[in-house]
Design a protein around this motif. Sequence first.
Motif, PDB file in Angstrom:
ATOM      1  N   THR A 208       0.835  -1.207   0.000  1.00 22.92           N
ATOM      2  CA  THR A 208       0.000   0.000   0.000  1.00 22.92           C
ATOM      3  C   THR A 208       0.870   1.258   0.000  1.00 22.92           C
ATOM      4  O   THR A 208       0.509   2.269  -0.607  1.00 22.92           O
ATOM      5  CB  THR A 208      -0.938   0.017   1.215  1.00 22.92           C
ATOM      6  N   GLY A 209       2.028   1.189   0.671  1.00 27.59           N
ATOM      7  CA  GLY A 209       2.950   2.320   0.654  1.00 27.59           C
ATOM      8  C   GLY A 209       3.509   2.566  -0.729  1.00 27.59           C
ATOM      9  O   GLY A 209       3.630   3.717  -1.183  1.00 27.59           O
ATOM     10  N   ARG A 210       3.845   1.493  -1.417  1.00 27.55           N
ATOM     11  CA  ARG A 210       4.368   1.616  -2.776  1.00 27.55           C
ATOM     12  C   ARG A 210       3.325   2.223  -3.698  1.00 27.55           C
ATOM     13  O   ARG A 210       3.616   3.108  -4.516  1.00 27.55           O
ATOM     14  CB  ARG A 210       4.802   0.240  -3.276  1.00 27.55           C
ATOM     15  N   GLN A 211       2.073   1.765  -3.551  1.00 30.51           N
ATOM     16  CA  GLN A 211       0.998   2.305  -4.377  1.00 30.51           C
ATOM     17  C   GLN A 211       0.741   3.778  -4.057  1.00 30.51           C
ATOM     18  O   GLN A 211       0.489   4.589  -4.958  1.00 30.51           O
ATOM     19  CB  GLN A 211      -0.275   1.488  -4.167  1.00 30.51           C
ATOM     20  N   PHE A 212       0.849   4.134  -2.775  1.00 35.23           N
ATOM     21  CA  PHE A 212       0.638   5.527  -2.362  1.00 35.23           C
ATOM     22  C   PHE A 212       1.688   6.433  -3.001  1.00 35.23           C
ATOM     23  O   PHE A 212       1.367   7.512  -3.514  1.00 35.23           O
ATOM     24  CB  PHE A 212       0.707   5.617  -0.837  1.00 35.23           C
ATOM     25  N   ILE A 213       2.961   5.991  -2.976  1.00 32.61           N
ATOM     26  CA  ILE A 213       4.036   6.786  -3.586  1.00 32.61           C
ATOM     27  C   ILE A 213       3.766   6.964  -5.078  1.00 32.61           C
ATOM     28  O   ILE A 213       3.893   8.068  -5.622  1.00 32.61           O
ATOM     29  CB  ILE A 213       5.395   6.113  -3.349  1.00 32.61           C
ATOM     30  N   ALA A 214       3.395   5.873  -5.750  1.00 32.92           N
ATOM     31  CA  ALA A 214       3.144   5.942  -7.191  1.00 32.92           C
ATOM     32  C   ALA A 214       1.996   6.900  -7.502  1.00 32.92           C
ATOM     33  O   ALA A 214       2.066   7.695  -8.448  1.00 32.92           O
ATOM     34  CB  ALA A 214       2.835   4.550  -7.729  1.00 32.92           C
ATOM     35  N   GLU A 215       0.932   6.859  -6.687  1.00 34.56           N
ATOM     36  CA  GLU A 215      -0.226   7.723  -6.933  1.00 34.56           C
ATOM     37  C   GLU A 215       0.110   9.188  -6.668  1.00 34.56           C
ATOM     38  O   GLU A 215      -0.278  10.079  -7.440  1.00 34.56           O
ATOM     39  CB  GLU A 215      -1.394   7.276  -6.061  1.00 34.56           C
ATOM     40  N   LYS A 216       0.809   9.438  -5.581  1.00 34.63           N
ATOM     41  CA  LYS A 216       1.121  10.818  -5.203  1.00 34.63           C
ATOM     42  C   LYS A 216       2.160  11.453  -6.129  1.00 34.63           C
ATOM     43  O   LYS A 216       2.144  12.667  -6.351  1.00 34.63           O
ATOM     44  CB  LYS A 216       1.625  10.870  -3.759  1.00 34.63           C
ATOM     45  N   THR A 217       3.069  10.649  -6.653  1.00 29.31           N
ATOM     46  CA  THR A 217       4.140  11.210  -7.497  1.00 29.31           C
ATOM     47  C   THR A 217       3.815  11.111  -8.980  1.00 29.31           C
ATOM     48  O   THR A 217       4.449  11.795  -9.789  1.00 29.31           O
ATOM     49  CB  THR A 217       5.476  10.488  -7.240  1.00 29.31           C
ATOM     50  N   GLY A 218       2.876  10.238  -9.327  1.00 32.24           N
ATOM     51  CA  GLY A 218       2.572  10.021 -10.740  1.00 32.24           C
ATOM     52  C   GLY A 218       3.678   9.294 -11.470  1.00 32.24           C
ATOM     53  O   GLY A 218       3.788   9.382 -12.698  1.00 32.24           O
ATOM     54  N   ARG A 219       4.488   8.541 -10.729  1.00 29.22           N
ATOM     55  CA  ARG A 219       5.627   7.813 -11.293  1.00 29.22           C
ATOM     56  C   ARG A 219       5.665   6.418 -10.701  1.00 29.22           C
ATOM     57  O   ARG A 219       5.306   6.224  -9.526  1.00 29.22           O
ATOM     58  CB  ARG A 219       6.951   8.544 -11.002  1.00 29.22           C
ATOM     59  N   VAL A 220       6.152   5.469 -11.452  1.00 30.44           N
ATOM     60  CA  VAL A 220       6.247   4.109 -10.968  1.00 30.44           C
ATOM     61  C   VAL A 220       7.170   4.043  -9.757  1.00 30.44           C
ATOM     62  O   VAL A 220       8.181   4.769  -9.690  1.00 30.44           O
ATOM     63  CB  VAL A 220       6.754   3.173 -12.093  1.00 30.44           C
ATOM     64  N   CYS A 221       6.821   3.220  -8.787  1.00 36.15           N
ATOM     65  CA  CYS A 221       7.669   3.004  -7.603  1.00 36.15           C
ATOM     66  C   CYS A 221       8.251   1.608  -7.702  1.00 36.15           C
ATOM     67  O   CYS A 221       7.533   0.604  -7.642  1.00 36.15           O
ATOM     68  CB  CYS A 221       6.856   3.156  -6.322  1.00 36.15           C
ATOM     69  N   LEU A 222       9.557   1.517  -7.891  1.00 44.51           N
ATOM     70  CA  LEU A 222      10.247   0.244  -8.055  1.00 44.51           C
ATOM     71  C   LEU A 222      10.546  -0.374  -6.692  1.00 44.51           C
ATOM     72  O   LEU A 222      10.753   0.319  -5.708  1.00 44.51           O
ATOM     73  CB  LEU A 222      11.551   0.440  -8.826  1.00 44.51           C
ATOM     74  N   GLY A 223      10.609  -1.695  -6.670  1.00 46.80           N
ATOM     75  CA  GLY A 223      10.953  -2.388  -5.434  1.00 46.80           C
ATOM     76  C   GLY A 223       9.708  -2.816  -4.675  1.00 46.80           C
ATOM     77  O   GLY A 223       8.635  -2.949  -5.264  1.00 46.80           O
TER      78      GLY A 223
END
Length: 493
Positions: A208-223
């Motif tokens: 959920t943290g990874r998805q939150f970063i991706a949504e807030k930044t508009g960029r893929v979150c690797l790892g």
Amino acid sequence: MSTRALMIMGTGSDVGKSMVVAGLCRAFANRGIKVAPFKPQNMSNNAAVTADGGEIGRAQALQARAAGRAPVTAMNPVLLKPEQETGAQVIVRGQRVASMSARDYFATRARFMPDVLAAFNELADTADLIIVEGAGSASEVNLRHNDLANFGFARAANVPVVLCGDIQRGGVIAAIIGTLAVIDPDDADLVVASLINKFQGDPALFETGRQFIAEKTGRVCLGPLPFFADAAKLPAEDVLALDDNLRSGEGDFLIAVPRLARIANFDDLDPLRAEPGVRVELIQPGNPLPRNANLIILPGSKSTRADMEQVRHEGWDIDILAHVRAGGAVLGICGGYQMLGRTIADPDGVEGAPGITAGLGLLDIATILAPQKQLRIEHATETRSGAALSGYHMHMGVSTGADALRPFSHVGGKPEGALSENGHIMGTYLHGLFAADGFRKTFLERLGARADADLNYESSIDAVLDALAAHIETHLDLDQVLALAGPVGGLSA
């Protein structure tokens, strides 16, 4: 394929950028891609001599090894080597060009951007993929003007950026989102992804943290990329990594190393730290050198005279002399070798104000510092055993005297270093000497230590790099990472 590039920047220092770049270099090289590492500007006193006769940061030399290529100065065109609390030696394309205060360097560093871009172009002519490493934190907006290390370079070379955060520090979500919030919007446009590094535990718990970063930044979150414990077995670039591991090994043979304020090329100790029969202890200021030490090593120094004064201030000179009186052995490497002599003279003010500093007087030699730095990869033979060793010279002085007539080794048939009459005091300018397995075994056993006959130090480093590559291949989609890289072109100063 046409040359492409991708830059790994960090939300802060020590988030694992160097290891990520090394792992990507080995992983892509294993796929048959011609890959090269690049760091526009580095700050480190742990350096390596290159195939083209200059010096670069140790991390870039390790990354070059991971990529399966010889290190060259183009991989780290600007290297800053701290000499004082507020100043550093400036190395451009492997050669010293000046010693400057931090204020003067930041005011004039833009003049080095053409050197940086020219080096990047040179690498692009020899590689399919360049993995670029940033420096420190990408969010230091106070240092953005005329920046060479992070977005200043990325903008000039139009290189896409992956923003790496260390989850062990805590607050990694805020660090990534906050970095994008405070940097210049044009810089932020270069960021194509984020990467969560040093994860421990169940990755599903961070989904959920990874998805939150991706949504807030508009960029893929690797790892997340899990913590890779064996990274500690690789040569460290930052002395802070050495300070975090003050003691290594549980062997009976104790090697004590005073923690000089300006310690340099401390990876000389790594092969000794890998020996199971040896215990290496880094002695911090305020602590005496242990009386039960079997060997004291005086390591390299970026400012020999100043560190010699520190040795006296800490009372380590008294400890060393007591150790020698009790029959103990002492080895000085480079700056440490110079400290073992009678005097260290600096008539040209190479390290600071001109003057002469008294050494420990344990070797009958005198050193004169000179502006011209000696940078050479060497193949040598130890005088006493005839064992072959290899290393490199990286120093700014000449040492002569009666004990130099008893050389530590021979390089191309010429004497190198010095020995005391009883052989207990040893000095050499050769860095990296203990990586030679045969010499290391002979040296340790002569002093009474147990050496591991099966330890192949160089092979062990490559094994760790292979494991790091496999680790990255397992936890990152390398096809996705490669797709994030952008074409090299359109460079401007």
